[in-house]
Design a protein around this motif. Structure first.
Motif, PDB file in Angstrom:
ATOM      1  N   ARG A   1      -5.251   0.328   7.251  1.00 35.21           N
ATOM      2  CA  ARG A   1      -4.621   0.024   5.956  1.00 35.21           C
ATOM      3  C   ARG A   1      -3.180  -0.367   6.227  1.00 35.21           C
ATOM      4  NH1 ARG A   1      -6.385   0.469   1.262  1.00 35.21           N
ATOM      5  NH2 ARG A   1      -8.033   1.930   1.747  1.00 35.21           N
ATOM      6  N   SER A   2      -2.924  -1.660   6.212  1.00 28.75           N
ATOM      7  CA  SER A   2      -1.593  -2.176   6.506  1.00 28.75           C
ATOM      8  C   SER A   2      -0.997  -2.792   5.245  1.00 28.75           C
ATOM      9  CB  SER A   2      -1.667  -3.257   7.582  1.00 28.75           C
ATOM     10  OG  SER A   2      -2.309  -2.786   8.731  1.00 28.75           O
TER      11      SER A   2
ATOM     12  N   GLU B   1     -14.422   0.576   4.705  1.00 27.96           N
ATOM     13  CA  GLU B   1     -14.762  -0.814   4.365  1.00 27.96           C
ATOM     14  C   GLU B   1     -14.196  -1.859   5.332  1.00 27.96           C
ATOM     15  OE1 GLU B   1     -14.000  -1.906   0.246  1.00 27.96           O
ATOM     16  OE2 GLU B   1     -13.572  -3.969   0.858  1.00 27.96           O
TER      17      GLU B   1
ATOM     18  N   GLU C   1       0.845  -1.199   0.000  1.00 31.52           N
ATOM     19  CA  GLU C   1       0.000   0.000   0.000  1.00 31.52           C
ATOM     20  C   GLU C   1       0.880   1.249   0.000  1.00 31.52           C
ATOM     21  OE1 GLU C   1      -3.246   0.072  -0.127  1.00 31.52           O
ATOM     22  OE2 GLU C   1      -3.951  -1.888   0.593  1.00 31.52           O
TER      23      GLU C   1
HETATM   24  P1  ATP Z   1      -9.647  -0.888   0.019  1.00 31.99           P
HETATM   25  O1  ATP Z   1     -10.553  -0.306  -1.038  1.00 31.99           O
HETATM   26  O2  ATP Z   1      -9.927  -0.366   1.395  1.00 31.99           O
HETATM   27  O3  ATP Z   1      -8.199  -0.844  -0.357  1.00 31.99           O
HETATM   28  P2  ATP Z   1     -10.198  -3.364  -1.192  1.00 31.99           P
HETATM   29  O4  ATP Z   1     -11.555  -3.117  -1.773  1.00 31.99           O
HETATM   30  O5  ATP Z   1      -9.025  -3.299  -2.071  1.00 31.99           O
HETATM   31  O6  ATP Z   1      -9.992  -2.435   0.086  1.00 31.99           O
HETATM   32  P3  ATP Z   1     -10.513  -6.153  -1.063  1.00 31.99           P
HETATM   33  O7  ATP Z   1      -9.541  -6.432  -2.135  1.00 31.99           O
HETATM   34  O8  ATP Z   1     -11.973  -6.274  -1.367  1.00 31.99           O
HETATM   35  O9  ATP Z   1     -10.210  -4.721  -0.431  1.00 31.99           O
HETATM   36  O10 ATP Z   1     -10.132  -7.046   0.204  1.00 31.99           O
HETATM   37  C1  ATP Z   1     -11.099  -7.606   1.066  1.00 31.99           C
HETATM   38  C2  ATP Z   1     -10.903  -7.138   2.491  1.00 31.99           C
HETATM   39  O11 ATP Z   1      -9.534  -7.285   2.901  1.00 31.99           O
HETATM   40  C3  ATP Z   1     -11.200  -5.652   2.701  1.00 31.99           C
HETATM   41  O12 ATP Z   1     -12.589  -5.436   2.867  1.00 31.99           O
HETATM   42  C4  ATP Z   1     -10.409  -5.365   3.964  1.00 31.99           C
HETATM   43  O13 ATP Z   1     -11.156  -5.737   5.112  1.00 31.99           O
HETATM   44  C5  ATP Z   1      -9.201  -6.267   3.834  1.00 31.99           C
HETATM   45  N1  ATP Z   1      -8.073  -5.452   3.357  1.00 31.99           N
HETATM   46  C6  ATP Z   1      -7.776  -5.144   2.087  1.00 31.99           C
HETATM   47  N2  ATP Z   1      -6.673  -4.367   2.034  1.00 31.99           N
HETATM   48  C7  ATP Z   1      -6.257  -4.195   3.320  1.00 31.99           C
HETATM   49  C8  ATP Z   1      -5.174  -3.495   3.926  1.00 31.99           C
HETATM   50  N3  ATP Z   1      -4.280  -2.856   3.203  1.00 31.99           N
HETATM   51  N4  ATP Z   1      -5.066  -3.530   5.274  1.00 31.99           N
HETATM   52  C9  ATP Z   1      -5.957  -4.199   6.029  1.00 31.99           C
HETATM   53  N5  ATP Z   1      -6.999  -4.877   5.505  1.00 31.99           N
HETATM   54  C10 ATP Z   1      -7.162  -4.882   4.168  1.00 31.99           C
END
Ligand code: ATP
Length: 456
Positions: free
Chosen positions: A195-196, A268, A186
């Motif tokens: 966001r990790s 989210e 990220e």
């Molecule tokens: P965002 O839009 O917030 O980057 P995303 O839509 O890319 O998330 P998905 O690919 O749908 O996320 O991933 C499913 C789930 O995994 C997310 O709803 C979230 O709970 C978790 N997730 C995704 N990216 C991260 C992150 N960088 N850190 C922590 N949790 C994450």
């Protein structure tokens, strides 16, 4: 207010051992976190609750524990290698790199009072930046040995679809569930663990007949909201965002995002996506191996459609802590006003279930009774034994980490209860309830059934 609340939560997480910065003594690593003793327990309870609800309590979903490293061909076929990227903007003035959709809300690293769009730095056009961490398998670091740390757990469930189907002999609809680490480079890790770069996901791939995909998407939406409620996130704090077609992946016929109202805004927790037959079709084409399903009723062969509820472990842990965090004014034993900090976790999720407190530590009989009780209860759930300090302080320390029950062993335990329905009876204790702070007298023999019922 919200910022202040978040600061207090972050400080509490460190002070009481929920979450530490990774590699802290070396200045940390941006986007990586360590869960301390209480955090590890909380996270485990959350994952157990999900795993039970998804696999053990139903007979149409099976578990998988896939590897983090996979053949690079997986990431080519899934589309991640070519497209798993965010559009980024670089600043030539400060050398910072920012997500294009967040420049207007990201503070400039050099002039933090201004946003990146307003600080006067020279910004580039947006460019794609791949979020997957690269690594090499084996000793030679060349392109043939390149692969990635998985950016989601989902792909193992697609590429093992046929194996799971064959060993389980399930009929549609059925699903595969998995919990595991995922890695994304990220650009702007932020909002504590929200966001990790290293995080955990809890995902289900639910395989259905194509004609039933839309109905299953709706059913999963209802089920998932109910599950969040069952672990202590109230319905009114969860928002459902129906992602418009223009913002969905081209193959998706419907996606709902579940957002939780964090102190820093509604963000989210989970995406529930109707992915059609895209993933299995891609892997079938790229691997040359059939990934179809033979429907014995209709005698048809087809690639199943998929509905995917995909949740974040770390984001849900953070939501649980934010939801639980409460400050309230109380009067202490001496009549002084003070602030009581309580984590009002659902008892199922609370890292420690009961605190055991002998009233006096220099009374050997009392201490022995309390220790024996702690040892007994420990066989069933985590308890915390504490014999030091004023009883009020001991209660407060457990309130602050969300322990739902306090059990005090006192003179009446040894000599018989003084009053109430148990008057004269030995081997009773005081049971204190975290949220109401009410206390009741209970026979030791009734404790375990009472507590296990409350812990659900
Ligand atoms: P965002 O839009 O917030 O980057 P995303 O839509 O890319 O998330 P998905 O690919 O749908 O996320 O991933 C499913 C789930 O995994 C997310 O709803 C979230 O709970 C978790 N997730 C995704 N990216 C991260 C992150 N960088 N850190 C922590 N949790 C994450």
């Amino acid at each position: 207010m919200a910022e202040n609340r978040m600061e207090k939560i972050v400080a509490l997480c460190k002070r009481r051992g929920f979450i530490f910065q990774s590699s802290e003594i070396y200045g940390g690593l941006n986007g990586a976190w360590d869960y301390g003793p209480l955090g590890a327990e909380l996270k485990r309870n959350l994952k157990d609750a999900w795993w039970k609800a998804m696999t053990q309590w139903r007979d149409d979903i099976l578990g998988l524990d896939g590897s983090i490293l996979m053949n690079r061909a997986v990431w080519k076929a899934s589309g991640h290698e070519a497209t798993f990227s965010d559009p980024m903007i670089d600043c030539k003035t400060c050398q910072g790199r920012f997500r294009a959709d967040q420049v207007a809300s990201t503070p400039c690293p050099q002039k933090p009072s201004k946003m990146v769009t307003a600080c006067g730095g020279e910004l580039t056009e947006a460019r794609q930046f791949n979020l997957m961490f690269k690594t090499y398998v084996g000793p030679v670091e060349d392109d043939r040995n390149l692969t990635y740390l998985r950016p989601e757990t989902a792909q193992a469930m697609f590429v093992q679809f046929k194996n799971v189907l064959e060993v389980s002999r399930k009929k549609l609809p059925f699903g595969i569930a998995q919990i595991g680490k995922a890695f994304r480079n990220e650009i702007n890790p932020r909002n504590f663990t929200f966001r990790s770069r290293e995080f955990e996901q809890m995902e289900v791939e639910f395989f259905v007949r194509p004609s039933e995909g839309k109905a299953w998407l709706e059913k999963w939406l209802t089920d998932r909201i109910a599950w969040y409620e069952s672990i202590g996130l109230p319905r009114k704090k969860i928002q459902v965002y129906d992602v418009p077609a223009k913002d969905r992946a081209f193959y998706s016929q419907g996606t709902y995002d579940l957002l939780y109202e964090f102190p820093f805004g509604a963000e989210e927790l989970e995406g529930i996506a109707y992915r059609t037959d895209y993933d299995l079709k891609q892997h079938q084409a790229a691997s040359g191996k059939p990934l179809e399903y033979f429907d014995e009723e209709t005698r048809e062969k087809f690639i199943p459609h998929v509905v995917e509820p995909s949740a974040g472990v770390d984001r849900t842990v953070l939501a649980l802590i934010c939801e639980a965090y409460t400050e309230e004014g109380v009067t202490d034993e001496k009549g002084n006003q003070e602030t009581r900090v309580v984590l009002r976790f659902h008892p199922r999720i609370a890292p420690v279930k009961a605190g055991i407190f002998p009233l006096l530590k220099n009374k050997p009989d009392l201490v022995e009774k309390a220790r024996a009780l702690a040892a007994d209860l420990r066989k069933h759930f985590p308890v915390f034994y504490d014999e030091a300090g004023a009883i009020g302080r001991r209660y407060r320390r457990q309130d602050e980490v969300g322990t739902p029950f306090g059990i005090t062993v006192d003179f009446e335990t040894l000599e018989g209860a003084k009053e109430g329905p148990l008057a004269g009876r030995k081997d009773t204790v005081t049971l204190r309830h975290r949220d109401s702070m009410q206390q009741e007298r209970l026979a030791i023999s009734d404790l375990l059934p009472r507590l296990t019922a409350a812990l659900g």
